[in-house]
Design a protein around this motif. Structure first.
Motif, short mmCIF file in Angstrom:
data_model
loop_
_atom_site.label_atom_id
_atom_site.label_comp_id
_atom_site.label_asym_id
_atom_site.label_seq_id
_atom_site.Cartn_x
_atom_site.Cartn_y
_atom_site.Cartn_z
N MET A 149 -22.88 -12.52 2.54
CA MET A 149 -21.66 -13.11 2.84
C MET A 149 -21.17 -14.01 2.28
N LEU A 150 -22.13 -15.07 1.85
CA LEU A 150 -21.95 -16.26 1.36
C LEU A 150 -21.66 -16.14 -0.05
N GLN A 151 -22.49 -15.54 -0.70
CA GLN A 151 -22.36 -15.30 -2.05
C GLN A 151 -20.97 -14.45 -2.59
N PRO B 225 -10.07 -14.69 3.30
CA PRO B 225 -10.11 -12.99 3.21
C PRO B 225 -10.02 -12.50 4.60
N PHE B 226 -9.28 -11.37 4.43
CA PHE B 226 -9.16 -10.17 5.61
C PHE B 226 -8.10 -10.52 6.63
N GLU B 227 -7.76 -11.92 6.71
CA GLU B 227 -7.05 -12.42 7.85
C GLU B 227 -5.76 -12.11 7.98
N LEU C 252 -26.87 -22.10 5.82
CA LEU C 252 -26.98 -21.58 4.65
C LEU C 252 -26.00 -22.10 3.68
N ASP C 253 -24.87 -22.34 4.02
CA ASP C 253 -23.74 -22.75 2.89
C ASP C 253 -24.12 -24.11 2.51
N THR C 254 -24.69 -24.90 3.36
CA THR C 254 -25.03 -26.31 2.75
C THR C 254 -26.34 -26.20 2.05
N ILE C 255 -27.19 -25.40 2.25
CA ILE C 255 -28.44 -25.38 1.27
C ILE C 255 -28.02 -24.56 -0.04
N SER C 256 -26.69 -23.93 -0.24
CA SER C 256 -26.14 -23.35 -1.47
C SER C 256 -25.46 -24.36 -2.30
N GLY C 257 -25.11 -25.66 -1.64
CA GLY C 257 -24.64 -26.63 -2.14
C GLY C 257 -22.95 -26.80 -1.97
N LYS C 258 -22.62 -25.83 -1.16
CA LYS C 258 -20.96 -25.66 -1.12
C LYS C 258 -20.74 -25.25 0.18
N PRO C 259 -20.59 -26.34 1.26
CA PRO C 259 -20.13 -25.97 2.37
C PRO C 259 -18.83 -24.95 2.62
N SER C 260 -18.99 -24.05 3.58
CA SER C 260 -17.62 -23.22 3.74
C SER C 260 -17.18 -23.28 5.11
N LYS C 261 -15.98 -23.25 5.24
CA LYS C 261 -15.42 -23.05 6.42
C LYS C 261 -15.10 -21.63 6.86
N ILE C 262 -14.92 -20.85 5.97
CA ILE C 262 -14.91 -19.13 6.13
C ILE C 262 -16.11 -18.85 6.55
N PHE C 263 -17.20 -19.26 5.97
CA PHE C 263 -18.47 -18.72 6.51
C PHE C 263 -18.77 -19.24 7.75
N GLN C 264 -18.44 -20.27 8.38
CA GLN C 264 -18.73 -20.93 9.56
C GLN C 264 -17.81 -20.30 10.69
#
Length: 746
Positions: free
Chosen positions: A355-357, A281-283, A396-408
């Motif tokens: 942002m993660l949601q 997104p956005f890039e 936070l993304d790991t806690i959600s159960g779905k790691p996110s490269k975008i979030f990081q």
């Protein structure tokens, strides 16, 4: 003692009286449930809690009443209630609501009973009659108005039922929630398939609809939907929308432009629909939209002129598009535009948990993950788990159960650096934007800071910027659709209830078809002054007001006036223990009927105002503070306490202290040293503050599950954990600090 016991018994009896019979067999047996819901709805309509709403909150009362009438089988009454609802609360344009699906259901049930015909036939008859009564602009919205998520509505209903396991009674609030969720599931599951087909048939009669892929020079695939009125055979200007929220909304955006006699073109971002490209997104918007504009401007149905419209991410997309301006792009209408790197995914350099949601919402599949996004209880649980764990925000993304490269990746850019700057115009880039622009935002808009940042930068770097602003009492949805009657529980002035669609397409007529300029645009700044039922107009933001009032950090009880500079220097000390994750919320009683939340805040109250004031603009000023750490995140809230005792939130501000002077470069504070924190990018508001009111100022520290927590160690805040918190944060708020309130005086 006997009196206390008697009162206790009365209280218990009252509580028991509020319980309504609802058999536990209804939880697992759909036949029992179907019989019990009408009985429950009938009982609810007679409850005093509902009748009390009639006096205290007519919007909520009417909304609840028409739903209960449908469930109770009172279809004729429900249609009448819905009609009153629309007249009173300006929902006649169906902007963002699903009420018409309930109306279709009631009308169909009436036809079924009157004509003795099967329900599908009765529904078709009801649909045709209602559809023909709507304007072209409203018929374009019917598809999205009935596009409820059947699976999600079933999930919500199931959760409500599960709470009743092994119970034979139900309280008022639970009963109301169950009835509303049952109605949504029943209507969406039964009506949506047929109405979707009926809408599609109507669309085939009126429009030429094409969906195709565009290949970019780099080999990426973008899906585009083009909608044209069949009766418009000559080339027309194209209204383009760049949409990451792929789904039914694409067709709506296309039809919306077509019914105003333009060609509607809606392109989805990389990775959506038929695109197998990576979704970041956005890039890539600036690059991709340039090629899309080039393509649409050369099609036989285009006259070579292109305009753009859309809100939120779609508003951001237009600023991305003018980073490199295509000659065919003649105007843009960015609505509630995301200020990437400015107000999202971080507001004034503080990252938000949301942002993660959102990332998962737009990247989980080729359309949008509505069920996952709308599972608010699950997300609240994720944010709460992170908060209580004391782990780094990066986890936070790991806690959600779905790691996110975008979030990081986003967390790797805490300052407004080149990563964000390259997505939209930056500084001198704005000097090259010489096309007309119309920005719309609202006092309650989540992306107001972003929308205003583009507006301010455009006028700062381009002295001849042909850029108009319309701002009023609108939230994020209202400022890109319609000014509702009530926003955040506040009734807005009738003059503010305008159609943003009509305004936008009048603007397109003006800029693309040599039409008249919209009457509302009397100057560059056009703002509605709440509680006056008037619009005002100004050439610059600075001219929205003609004076200011400084609210110093002192209480009127200990000083002549909060609006007068203190005679001597002093401070208030605040202590915040970041290790305490079971902190109870605190409130300050401001009147006999209302309170303000003061958790992690210091409270200052003004004397009673002896004259009317009109606040127009956004507060400025600065805080003089000293702390025992290297950084902290400030919060500020400015309230009006009205003469009747009710509170009204005028403005808020939050900022990471180390970025307050420069959002690109972090400047850590020196522990124990007095530092000045400027107040910039606070929330705009224009409202009459009547004589007899008081102003309340809260200043404090951000510490809650919805945002990063800055422990003040000086490390990257995303990597800090509760172990970095050390001793409690101690702040000295000096009394020569002030919030400068912009005032317009007649």
């Amino acid at each position: 003692m006997k009196i206390k016991i008697l009162l206790a018994l009365i209280f218990v009896n009252l509580m028991h009286a509020q319980k309504l019979y609802f058999p536990k067999t209804a939880v697992a047996d759909s036949t029992v449930l179907e019989k019990q819901i009408p009985l429950l709805a009938t009982k609810l309509m007679a409850q005093p809690q509902l009748q009390k709403l009639k006096k205290t909150n007519r919007l909520a009362f009417t909304d609840n009443l028409y739903r209960l009438q449908i469930l109770a089988g009172e279809y004729k009454k429900s249609v009448a209630t819905l009609s009153d609802y629309r007249k009173e609360f300006a929902d006649h344009n169906m902007a963002g609501n699903k009420f018409i699906v309930h109306e279709f259901y009631s009308l169909a049930k009436l036809n079924e009973e009157k004509d003795k015909i099967p329900f599908p036939e009765a529904l078709q008859k009801a649909f045709n009659k209602k559809y023909e009564s709507l304007s072209d602009q409203l018929t374009a919205k019917v598809g999205i108005a009935v596009d409820g998520d059947v699976r999600d509505s079933k999930r919500i209903m199931t959760e409500a039922l599960n709470k009743q396991k092994d119970k034979d009674s139900i309280d008022y609030a639970s009963a109301l929630a169950l009835c509303k969720s049952y109605l949504n599931y029943k209507t969406y599951s039964r009506l949506k398939p047929q109405i979707t087909q009926l809408v599609a048939a109507k669309d085939q009669e009126k429009f030429i609809i094409e969906t195709k892929d565009i290949k970019t020079k780099n080999g990426n695939t973008l899906t585009i939907t083009i909608v044209r009125k069949k009766e418009n055979t000559s080339p027309l200007p194209v209204i383009l929308t760049n949409n990451i929220y792929a789904g039914e909304i694409d067709l709506y955006f296309g039809k919306r432009a077509a019914v105003y006699n333009y060609v509607g073109a809606v392109v989805n971002t990389r990775g959506k629909r038929t695109s197998n490209d990576e979704n970041n997104p956005f890039e890539h918007e600036s690059q991709d939209i340039y090629e899309v504009i080039d393509w649409v401007s050369k099609q036989p149905w285009s006259n070579g002129k292109v305009g753009m419209i859309g809100g939120s991410y779609l508003g951001f997309s237009q600023w991305a598009a003018v980073k490199k301006l295509h000659p065919a792009l003649k105007t843009i209408v960015p609505q509630v535009a995301v200020g990437i790197g400015i107000d999202y995914p971080a507001q004034n350099n503080i990252f938000m948990s949301y942002m993660l949601q959102w990332i998962q919402y737009v990247t989980n599949n080729k359309l949008t993950d509505e069920a996952g996004f709308n599972n608010f209880a699950q997300w609240e649980s994720v944010f709460s788990e992170w908060y209580k764990s004391g782990k780094s925000f990066r986890s936070l993304d790991t806690i959600s159960g779905k790691p996110s490269k975008i979030f990081q990746r986003w967390l790797d850019h805490p300052g407004y650096d080149e990563y964000w700057q390259k997505m939209v115009p930056y500084k001198e880039d704005f000097a090259n934007i010489n096309i007309p622009v119309l920005t719309t935002t609202g006092y309650y808009d989540d992306d107001q800071i972003g929308a205003m940042s583009y507006f301010k930068s455009h006028h700062l770097y381009n002295k001849n910027a042909n850029h108009y602003l319309v701002i009023g009492p609108y939230n994020h949805g209202g400022a890109q659709s319609f000014g509702f009657t009530s926003v955040s529980g506040t009734t807005i002035d009738p003059v503010a209830r305008i159609s943003i669609d009509d305004l936008a397409f009048s603007w397109f007529d003006y800029t693309l078809k040599d039409g008249k300029k919209p009457a509302l645009l009397k100057d560059r700044i056009n703002f509605q002054v709440m509680s006056t039922n008037t619009w005002k107009h100004a050439p610059t933001l600075e001219k929205m007001h003609n004076s200011t009032v400084k609210f110093y950090l002192q209480d009127h009880k200990n000083a002549p006036s909060v609006f007068k500079q203190p005679s001597g220097k002093s401070f208030v000390t605040q202590t915040v223990d970041f290790k305490n994750r079971d902190q109870k919320e605190t409130y300050h009683k401001v009147s006999k009927i209302d309170s303000v939340k003061t958790t992690n805040s210091v409270y200052f109250e003004s004397e009673i105002l002896d004259k009317d004031l009109i606040m127009s603009g956004n507060p400025g000023g600065f805080f003089n503070v000293s702390i025992n750490k290297k950084d902290f995140d400030t919060e500020m809230s400015l309230y009006q306490i009205q003469p009747d005792g009710k509170t009204f939130l005028l403005s808020t501000h939050m900022v990471r202290a180390s970025y307050a002077k420069d959002n690109e470069k972090r400047q850590l504070l020196t522990p124990g040293k007095t530092e000045q924190i400027p107040i910039k990018n606070s929330i705009f508001m224009s409202k009459k503050i009547v004589k007899g009111s008081k102003l309340v100022l809260l200043v404090g520290v951000n510490k809650n599950p919805n945002w990063q927590i800055n422990y003040g160690s000086g490390k990257d805040v995303s990597d800090e954990t509760i172990k970095d918190s050390g001793e409690p944060l101690e702040i000295k708020w000096y009394n020569d600090s002030y919030v400068e309130i912009p005032i317009y005086q007649e």
